[in-house]
Design an enzyme around this catalytic site. Structure first.
Site, mmCIF file in Angstrom:
data_model
loop_
_atom_site.group_PDB
_atom_site.id
_atom_site.type_symbol
_atom_site.label_atom_id
_atom_site.label_comp_id
_atom_site.label_asym_id
_atom_site.label_seq_id
_atom_site.Cartn_x
_atom_site.Cartn_y
_atom_site.Cartn_z
ATOM 1 N N ARG A 46 0.862 -1.185 0.000
ATOM 2 C CA ARG A 46 0.000 0.000 0.000
ATOM 3 C C ARG A 46 0.897 1.234 0.000
ATOM 4 N NH1 ARG A 46 -1.938 3.629 3.716
ATOM 5 N NH2 ARG A 46 -4.005 4.517 3.304
ATOM 6 N N SER A 118 -12.973 -3.368 1.318
ATOM 7 C CA SER A 118 -13.230 -2.783 2.640
ATOM 8 C C SER A 118 -14.732 -2.581 2.828
ATOM 9 C CB SER A 118 -12.520 -1.431 2.773
ATOM 10 O OG SER A 118 -11.131 -1.578 2.680
ATOM 11 N N LYS A 148 -3.617 5.811 8.896
ATOM 12 C CA LYS A 148 -4.363 6.311 7.749
ATOM 13 C C LYS A 148 -4.970 7.671 8.086
ATOM 14 C CE LYS A 148 -6.830 3.535 5.180
ATOM 15 N NZ LYS A 148 -7.853 2.565 4.737
#
Length: 217
Positions: A46, A118, A148
């Site tokens: 990511r 998600s 995040k």
């Protein structure tokens, strides 16, 4: 040959990009190598944020990380980048609710790359249940997370347990999971946990991965 998804791959699922490595004596390659040796069950690349790699540099790093994962027979998953996932021959791709439409992703990758999604609400899980071609869903944040900047509000272990019962797909918990609070997810029915900083910034990756894997979810 890509690795076919199994729910056991969600047991200790490590997510990381260069932006998550805070120790100047480490690299994402060194941290992933340690994590693989410690027994992680899946890895998601990511690469997001103002300092993250793009273009050819991102691709070259993905190739290196994919090869490492292959050496350990651990699935290599790309976050929200279908073109990269296909180019590098990733095992899986993960998409969020704010990313490219999951139906389009499933159509584009076919049965060559498994797809994770998600889902943090009852409505999102119910919509996911209508899809064919999903491998798993990620639900959270389980706890407050610093990894995040755009993280959704915390839903907590109790709500995650409800989503597990509702979901037709295996669920991996995500968000703010640490060695200290991971036991709060015991009994929720999740297939495992996905983590970023608890491994990326661990002072003992062997211990950390072991802690994540000993909980009876």
């Amino acid at each position: 040959m890509t690795i076919k998804f199994e729910s056991k791959h969600l047991g200790a699922y490590f997510i990381c990009g260069t932006q998550d490595i805070k120790n100047e004596n480490q690299t994402i390659v060194s941290v992933l190598t340690e994590a693989l040796n410690a027994g992680i069950t899946a890895f998601q690349f990511r690469e997001k944020g103002p300092t993250s790699l793009t273009g050819e540099a991102k691709y070259k790093l993905a190739v290196t990380l994919k090869k490492l994962c292959k050496d350990f027979n651990v699935p290599f998953i790309v976050d929200d980048d279908v073109a990269l996932a296909k180019r590098v021959g990733a095992d899986g791709i993960h998409v969020g609710q704010k990313d490219q439409k999951v139906g389009q992703v499933i159509t584009e990758v076919g049965d060559q790359i498994f797809v994770g999604l998600s889902c943090d609400t009852k409505e999102q899980v119910e919509e996911a249940n209508q899809l064919s071609g999903l491998a798993y869903i990620g639900s959270g944040p389980a706890f407050t997370t610093q990894s995040k900047a755009d993280a959704d509000p915390v839903i907590g272990p109790e709500e995650i347990a409800k989503l597990v019962k509702l979901s037709d797909y295996p669920v991996v918990a995500i968000g703010g999971i640490t060695e200290d609070n991971v036991t709060e997810l015991a009994g929720t029915g999740v297939a495992g946990v996905s983590v970023i900083s608890v491994i990326a910034q661990s002072d003992n990756i062997n211990r950390t991965v072991s802690e994540l894997k000993t909980v009876k979810y």
